[in-house]
Design an enzyme around this catalytic site. Structure first.
Site, short mmCIF file in Angstrom:
data_model
loop_
_atom_site.label_atom_id
_atom_site.label_comp_id
_atom_site.label_asym_id
_atom_site.label_seq_id
_atom_site.Cartn_x
_atom_site.Cartn_y
_atom_site.Cartn_z
N LYS A 257 36.43 39.90 35.22
CA LYS A 257 35.10 39.85 35.85
C LYS A 257 34.01 40.02 34.80
O LYS A 257 32.98 39.34 34.85
CB LYS A 257 35.00 40.93 36.94
N GLN B 57 36.28 48.97 41.01
CA GLN B 57 37.58 48.31 41.11
C GLN B 57 38.52 49.15 41.98
O GLN B 57 38.64 50.36 41.77
CB GLN B 57 38.18 48.11 39.70
N ASP C 76 29.83 43.57 45.81
CA ASP C 76 31.23 43.31 46.18
C ASP C 76 31.42 43.46 47.69
O ASP C 76 32.51 43.24 48.21
CB ASP C 76 32.12 44.31 45.42
#
Ligand code: NAP
Length: 287
Positions: free
Chosen positions: A56, A100, A123
């Site tokens: 990413k 994450q 996200d």
């Protein structure tokens, strides 16, 4: 046996989305001096998670998006992680935050997600993002389900009135994928580990979204001929949740693994990071 399914490739569409995000990032920087910045937070030393984060960050860099990397030890407590996310939420140089997941088991993951400012939740993991999506209000969507919808739209898959069966109900994937399909007027059935006669239900689906986390779980004889198959799974050895060789004999369209849903997820993350940077920069009073 001959393969019948056409591939729904995410790579090209994702590349277009990233190019567009890169153009917007450059324009923002040229006009305001602000470079969009995505902060990534990794807790612990799980190699797969570290790889995802690196991927990413690399993609961000290529798109002209800055990245700030925060790596915390596996022993980090919920309070410490919440404090770190609070700091990033308050930092005006950070526009988007990605925690994450999964985080180590002793951490309250929901508490950590909720420490992310909804305006920086690129996200789409907060309850705010989920509620906005469920109510059809503007907001950041969870990246994998959002990417799946973009893919279905790009391939002109008729959603209105279609029966979509979602296998899996995780808060970041199965559940929001079903909500987005519902918002597109599909008739949605959620299935999960307690579902009875899963194969029988999947056989009634025009669209199948597999988000289980088990390699080759969905078999070819579970599919209605001509079904559209979205394989969101990503298991060891680049294997999806759908038995690809069997499914391609029956489905009309199918996403490959890799190269289907995965690239769309990252593309949406970058797009939403630029959205966030634009929105936050627009709020800064100009002299
Ligand atoms: P998760 O949180 O583990 O959820 C898995 C879901 O599958 C749960 O809802 C579970 O049901 C259901 N399930 C498990 N066993 C089942 C069974 N035998 N029959 C029916 N349902 C069953 O996983 P996730 O985070 O949603 O991820 C799912 C997959 O997507 C994984 O392979 C992951 O690597 C992949 N993924 C890919 C991307 C990408 O960018 N491509 C992003 C995120 C995740 P219960 O709720 O009843 O336990």
């Amino acid at each position: 046996m001959t393969e019948t399914a056409r591939l729904m490739v995410g790579t090209h569409l994702a590349a277009e989305m990233v190019a567009n995000a890169a153009e917007r990032a450059k324009k923002l920087q040229d006009e305001t001096g602000v470079q969009p910045c995505l902060a990534t937070v990794l807790v612990g030393d799980d190699p797969a998670s570290a790889t995802y984060v690196r991927m990413k960050q690399n993609r961000s860099k290529k798109a002209g998006i800055g990245s700030l990397s925060v790596v915390l030890p596996a022993e980090t407590t919920t309070e410490e992680l919440v404090a770190e996310l609070g700091k990033l939420s308050a930092d005006p140089a950070v526009h988007g935050i990605l925690l994450q997941h999964p985080v180590p088991g002793h951490i309250d993951e929901r508490a950590a997600f909720e420490a992310i400012d909804p305006g920086k939740d690129v996200d789409g993991v907060t309850m705010h993002a989920f509620a906005a999506m469920a109510f059809g209000e503007p907001g950041f969507v969870s990246c994998t389900p959002g990417g799946i919808l973009r893919l279905l739209q790009a391939y002109d898959v008729p959603l209105e009135g279609a029966h979509a069966v979602v296998i899996g109900r995780s808060p970041i994937l199965g559940k929001p994928a079903g909500m987005l399909l519902l918002a597109s007027n599909a008739t949605v059935t959620y299935t999960h580990s307690k579902t009875r006669d899963l194969a029988g239900i999947v056989r009634t689906a025009d669209i199948v979204v597999a988000a289980v986390g088990r390699a080759n779980f969905v078999r070819g004889d579970w599919l209605k001929p001509g079904a559209v198959v979205i394989d969101a799974g990503y298991n060891e050895g680049n294997v999806g949740d759908v038995h690809y060789e069997e499914a391609t004999q029956v489905a009309s369209l199918i996403t490959p693994v890799p190269g289907g849903v995965g690239p769309m997820t990252i593309a949406l993350l970058l797009e939403q990071t630029v959205d966030a940077a634009e929105a936050q920069t627009a709020r800064i009073p100009r002299r």
